[in-house]
Enzyme design. Structure first.
Site, PDB file in Angstrom:
ATOM      1  CD1 TRP A 186     -37.779 -12.522  73.632  1.00 27.16           C
ATOM      2  CD2 TRP A 186     -37.314 -14.516  72.513  1.00 27.16           C
ATOM      3  NE1 TRP A 186     -37.277 -12.165  72.355  1.00 27.16           N
ATOM      4  CE2 TRP A 186     -36.581 -13.297  71.483  1.00 27.16           C
ATOM      5  CE3 TRP A 186     -37.143 -15.590  71.252  1.00 27.16           C
ATOM      6  CZ2 TRP A 186     -36.504 -13.699  70.769  1.00 27.16           C
ATOM      7  CZ3 TRP A 186     -36.653 -15.543  70.506  1.00 27.16           C
ATOM      8  CH2 TRP A 186     -35.730 -14.209  70.114  1.00 27.16           C
ATOM      9  CG  ASN A 187     -35.173 -13.756  79.594  1.00 32.85           C
ATOM     10  OD1 ASN A 187     -35.150 -13.155  80.218  1.00 32.85           O
ATOM     11  ND2 ASN A 187     -35.947 -15.231  80.405  1.00 32.85           N
ATOM     12  CG  HIS A 231     -19.631 -29.816  83.671  1.00 33.60           C
ATOM     13  ND1 HIS A 231     -19.717 -31.558  84.219  1.00 33.60           N
ATOM     14  CD2 HIS A 231     -19.304 -29.688  82.541  1.00 33.60           C
ATOM     15  CE1 HIS A 231     -19.603 -31.918  83.230  1.00 33.60           C
ATOM     16  NE2 HIS A 231     -19.295 -30.943  82.053  1.00 33.60           N
ATOM     17  CG  HIS A 264     -23.671 -31.227  86.178  1.00 33.31           C
ATOM     18  ND1 HIS A 264     -23.724 -30.165  87.316  1.00 33.31           N
ATOM     19  CD2 HIS A 264     -23.332 -31.670  85.796  1.00 33.31           C
ATOM     20  CE1 HIS A 264     -22.636 -30.297  87.612  1.00 33.31           C
ATOM     21  NE2 HIS A 264     -21.485 -31.459  86.970  1.00 33.31           N
ATOM     22  CG  ASP A 308     -20.544 -35.168  85.206  1.00 28.75           C
ATOM     23  OD1 ASP A 308     -20.750 -33.662  85.183  1.00 28.75           O
ATOM     24  OD2 ASP A 308     -19.241 -35.522  87.013  1.00 28.75           O
ATOM     25  CG  HIS A 361     -16.298 -33.571  82.679  1.00 24.09           C
ATOM     26  ND1 HIS A 361     -16.470 -32.598  82.953  1.00 24.09           N
ATOM     27  CD2 HIS A 361     -16.733 -34.446  83.854  1.00 24.09           C
ATOM     28  CE1 HIS A 361     -16.405 -31.763  83.612  1.00 24.09           C
ATOM     29  NE2 HIS A 361     -15.874 -32.314  84.873  1.00 24.09           N
ATOM     30  CG  HIS A 363     -15.263 -36.641  88.259  1.00 19.31           C
ATOM     31  ND1 HIS A 363     -15.250 -35.838  88.941  1.00 19.31           N
ATOM     32  CD2 HIS A 363     -15.669 -35.394  87.471  1.00 19.31           C
ATOM     33  CE1 HIS A 363     -16.218 -34.671  88.948  1.00 19.31           C
ATOM     34  NE2 HIS A 363     -16.460 -34.529  87.838  1.00 19.31           N
TER      35      HIS A 363
END
Length: 258
Positions: free
Chosen positions: A61-62, A69, A73, A75, A79, A207
């Site tokens: 695992w990590n 973003h 992804h 928004d 944001h 945006h």
């Protein structure tokens, strides 16, 4: 047979194809670069915790570190300044994460001009051929930019004047946010705005308008070429990060091949 049972059967038989619109997430995933006076998002990185060794003999695992973003992804409205009082990504209603899609293909125009901008008239012409944009759905804007996603340099396509990537005109962004029936915009580029949008009036109109209208963005999508202009259903699955402005997401499209 119930609608859900028929749906499950169509998935099992392949009549409904699942198309993955998500870019693989790795240290090589391109990330946006802001002017140096601003904070920068972190590229994706894994920190190994154990890999079948003395740190954990039976498991691998990590930890991972990245920005909200990064890669493909979602928004959320909060944001952007215009949506600061809107939903965080954890508050987006689950029913809005599954929605129909219209796919507008302007890859030829973007290949000829990387600064190509989608205008309202382009959308109107598409509607004449394919019907109205879907109520409560997504406008997915195909530019062919996903072919560049294995190179940070090619993907951002920047020179001394800044990035050069396709997007929407300010008028089209306002119309999409304030008048169109869709819940959001999906693109293949690093963000919903054009590369040159820092110089638009107003700057970064996608945006500003989308987030200010409580709508959403999906970015760094892939495989839009595999979708029909209408009829696909998009499943967008961001992590429900409390107070988060967005999230890397698995984005799938369901296409009826019957």
């Amino acid at each position: 047979m119930s609608a859900l049972a028929a749906f499950a059967e169509a998935l099992a038989t392949g009549r409904i194809e699942v198309v993955d619109l998500t870019a693989p997430l790795s240290s090589g995933t391109p990330v946006i670069q802001l002017p140096p006076q601003f904070a920068q998002t972190a590229p994706f990185e894994l920190e190994e915790l154990s890999r079948y060794d003395d740190r954990g003999p039976a498991w691998y695992w990590n930890n991972f570190r990245t920005g909200e973003h990064t890669g493909t992804h979602f928004d959320a409205p909060n944001h952007w300044l215009t949506g600061r009082d809107g939903d965080d990504v954890a508050s987006v209603p689950a029913r809005r994460l599954i929605a129909p899609a219209a796919v507008l293909d302007f890859s030829a125009q973007a290949a000829a001009d990387p600064d190509f901008l989608l205008e309202i008239q382009h959308v109107r012409e598409w509607e004449k051929a394919h019907g109205p944009l879907p109520e409560g759905g997504w406008l997915l804007y195909r530019t062919g930019w996903d072919a560049r996603s294995d190179s940070q340099q090619d993907f951002l396509n920047a020179d001394e004047s800044g990035p050069h990537t396709p997007g929407l005109s300010p008028a089209c962004a306002r119309w999409l946010a304030e008048e169109s029936p869709v819940i959001g915009l999906g693109v293949e580029t690093v963000g919903t705005d054009a590369g040159a949008a820092h110089s638009f009036d107003p700057p970064f109109p996608c945006h500003a308008a989308l987030m200010g209208s409580g709508k959403y963005g999906l970015t760094q999508l892939q495989n839009l070429a595999a979708l029909p202009p209408t009829g696909a259903v998009v499943v967008a699955a961001p992590l429900p990060i409390v107070s988060g402005s967005g999230s890397p997401s698995r984005v799938l499209a369901l296409v009826d091949r019957g």
